[in-house]
Enzyme design. Structure first.
Site, PDB file in Angstrom:
ATOM      1  N   SER A 111    -116.272  55.729  -9.755  1.00  0.00           N
ATOM      2  CA  SER A 111    -117.195  55.104 -10.703  1.00  0.00           C
ATOM      3  C   SER A 111    -117.280  53.603 -10.448  1.00  0.00           C
ATOM      4  O   SER A 111    -116.271  52.943 -10.186  1.00  0.00           O
ATOM      5  CB  SER A 111    -116.715  55.347 -12.132  1.00  0.00           C
ATOM      6  OG  SER A 111    -117.464  54.585 -13.059  1.00  0.00           O
ATOM      7  N   TYR A 135    -124.769  52.632 -11.331  1.00  0.00           N
ATOM      8  CA  TYR A 135    -125.911  52.723 -12.216  1.00  0.00           C
ATOM      9  C   TYR A 135    -127.057  51.933 -11.594  1.00  0.00           C
ATOM     10  O   TYR A 135    -126.858  51.150 -10.651  1.00  0.00           O
ATOM     11  CB  TYR A 135    -125.553  52.184 -13.601  1.00  0.00           C
ATOM     12  CG  TYR A 135    -124.493  53.016 -14.270  1.00  0.00           C
ATOM     13  CD1 TYR A 135    -124.828  54.164 -14.980  1.00  0.00           C
ATOM     14  CD2 TYR A 135    -123.141  52.674 -14.165  1.00  0.00           C
ATOM     15  CE1 TYR A 135    -123.852  54.952 -15.575  1.00  0.00           C
ATOM     16  CE2 TYR A 135    -122.158  53.453 -14.756  1.00  0.00           C
ATOM     17  CZ  TYR A 135    -122.524  54.591 -15.457  1.00  0.00           C
ATOM     18  OH  TYR A 135    -121.547  55.367 -16.022  1.00  0.00           O
ATOM     19  N   THR A 161    -126.504  57.227 -10.786  1.00  0.00           N
ATOM     20  CA  THR A 161    -126.608  57.908 -12.072  1.00  0.00           C
ATOM     21  C   THR A 161    -127.987  57.626 -12.649  1.00  0.00           C
ATOM     22  O   THR A 161    -128.343  56.467 -12.872  1.00  0.00           O
ATOM     23  CB  THR A 161    -125.510  57.434 -13.028  1.00  0.00           C
ATOM     24  OG1 THR A 161    -124.239  57.827 -12.504  1.00  0.00           O
ATOM     25  CG2 THR A 161    -125.683  58.047 -14.407  1.00  0.00           C
ATOM     26  N   LYS A 241    -127.437  61.648  -9.565  1.00  0.00           N
ATOM     27  CA  LYS A 241    -126.605  62.400 -10.511  1.00  0.00           C
ATOM     28  C   LYS A 241    -127.238  62.338 -11.894  1.00  0.00           C
ATOM     29  O   LYS A 241    -127.553  61.249 -12.389  1.00  0.00           O
ATOM     30  CB  LYS A 241    -125.197  61.804 -10.553  1.00  0.00           C
ATOM     31  CG  LYS A 241    -124.281  62.447 -11.582  1.00  0.00           C
ATOM     32  CD  LYS A 241    -122.929  61.749 -11.604  1.00  0.00           C
ATOM     33  CE  LYS A 241    -121.992  62.351 -12.642  1.00  0.00           C
ATOM     34  NZ  LYS A 241    -122.458  62.086 -14.031  1.00  0.00           N
ATOM     35  N   HIS A 265    -124.083  64.650 -17.672  1.00  0.00           N
ATOM     36  CA  HIS A 265    -123.230  63.502 -17.982  1.00  0.00           C
ATOM     37  C   HIS A 265    -122.066  63.909 -18.888  1.00  0.00           C
ATOM     38  O   HIS A 265    -121.640  63.151 -19.765  1.00  0.00           O
ATOM     39  CB  HIS A 265    -124.060  62.404 -18.657  1.00  0.00           C
ATOM     40  CG  HIS A 265    -123.601  61.006 -18.351  1.00  0.00           C
ATOM     41  ND1 HIS A 265    -124.357  60.106 -17.660  1.00  0.00           N
ATOM     42  CD2 HIS A 265    -122.454  60.357 -18.659  1.00  0.00           C
ATOM     43  CE1 HIS A 265    -123.712  58.962 -17.561  1.00  0.00           C
ATOM     44  NE2 HIS A 265    -122.551  59.093 -18.158  1.00  0.00           N
TER      45      HIS A 265
END
Length: 377
Positions: A111, A135, A161, A241, A265
């Site tokens: 992440s 992100y 994401t 994702k 998520h």
């Protein structure tokens, strides 16, 4: 007190034991899902709606569980989803998770809001297979800096994401404060605590730091053009994702992505979504003809769940919370133990359905409950 090893038989045992050792704020953060948590609860339940139809009296000795993701070999098709703040679970944080993934010869997605710098995660497990999640930050310079660092550290893909234009409402975390929970015990977003002078001078003033700045980068303006732009600044494959809609899958194909991770998520964004396993086949039918790999996460708790997902077209499955449960209990060893439970159960499921290799697993092995009395077998 952590449960004894003899009581940690399945993945769900790790969840029960981990709750007993985590701080309340950490448990709230990791376990929380959106609103009434309907989607979160439906994700594992949906796998039970698929029955296995085994082929019997087939030679099953010398099974091979290995497969590939974006051309890279992994020892079995269970990988680690990107989850934030591993140091909330264990002091070694993402370093322990990275070493566990390397030891089990599988893939870890890191992440971008980890509690360990991406360079350090790579350094402790040289040769391990890692992808970098990000992100779609409002500040594209911030994203590009992250990409360059990932490239330099040997990450093999960027995972965008795409279901986070704003954060879902999670009742469990509200008592701890919207931002405060993320900075508990002085732990913040390590990947934004580096000295990026251009960003700092241009964007950060007063008492803000790069951790807070990174948190404020939620992008409600992002479109598929952002994904197309990301492809122009790196040669790394792009995986998106958070796709659950066939319409979005078609847009992903048009954008030229290399992989689609079917995901809700962890039920943390919008409640009321269908479980990923229920949408998997539809998305595979759109992506596979275009040569795009499809993966899935959300509610995978057993080796039979893994087999069902592979049978329905997933190239690999990803797990998030179970990794954190193992991490909380025993650090690196706990993560390895959880992964090995998945491996053993998946191997057993393969043997009992008559499969020697991943290629033997296909849609004839699974039947949805709703079709039990009407399907031609």
């Amino acid at each position: 007190m952590a449960a004894s090893n003899t009581s940690l038989i399945c993945v769900n045992d790790y969840e029960k034991a981990a709750k007993g050792v985590m701080k309340e704020a950490a448990w709230a953060y990791f376990s929380a899902a959106a609103d009434e948590e309907t989607t979160f609860n439906e994700c594992p339940a949906a796998y039970k709606r698929y029955y296995l139809i085994p082929r019997i009296l087939r030679p099953i000795e010398e099974r091979t569980l290995s497969t590939t993701v974006l051309g890279e070999t992994i020892s079995f098709p269970v990988c680690i989803s990107p989850t934030a703040y591993h140091k909330f679970a264990h002091p070694e944080g993402e370093k322990a998770t990275s070493k566990a993934a390397k030891s089990c010869d599988t893939l870890m997605i890191l992440s971008s809001i980890s509690t360990t710098r991406l360079e350090d995660v790579a350094e402790v497990a040289p040769g391990g297979l890692r992808w970098m999640q990000s992100y779609m930050f409002q500040d594209k310079q911030l994203f590009e800096i992250l990409v360059r660092r990932a490239e330099a550290s040997g990450y093999k893909a960027m995972v965008l994401t795409v279901d986070d234009p704003r954060e879902g409402k999670r009742y469990k975390t509200i008592p701890y404060g919207y931002v405060g929970i993320y900075e508990a015990d002085g732990m913040g977003m390590a990947n934004f605590d580096v000295d990026i002078e251009a960003v700092r001078k241009a964007k950060v003033t007063g008492d803000k730091n790069l951790t807070r700045y990174g948190y404020e980068q939620t992008n409600s303006y992002a479109t598929w053009n952002y994904v197309k732009w990301a492809k122009t600044i790196t040669n790394l494959p792009i995986v998106v994702k958070g796709v659950i809609s066939p319409a979005s899958a078609r847009e992903a194909v048009e954008a030229g992505v290399h992989g689609i991770l079917v995901s809700v998520h962890g039920g943390r964004q919008l409640d009321g979504l269908p479980p990923p396993i229920e949408m998997l086949q539809r998305i595979v039918k759109i992506a596979k003809p275009a040569g795009i790999e499809v993966y899935i996460d959300g509610g995978v708790r057993t080796g039979t769940d893994v087999l069902k997902a592979i049978a329905l077209g997933a190239k690999a499955v990803f797990v998030g919370r179970p990794v954190l449960w193992g991490l909380a209990l025993k650090g690196q060893q706990g993560v390895q133990d959880v992964l090995e439970i998945y491996r053993d159960e998946f191997d057993r499921a393969m043997s009992l359905t008559g499969c020697k290799t991943i290629k033997d697993i296909d849609s004839t092995l699974v039947l949805h409950k709703s079709n039990l009395h009407t399907a031609k077998l």
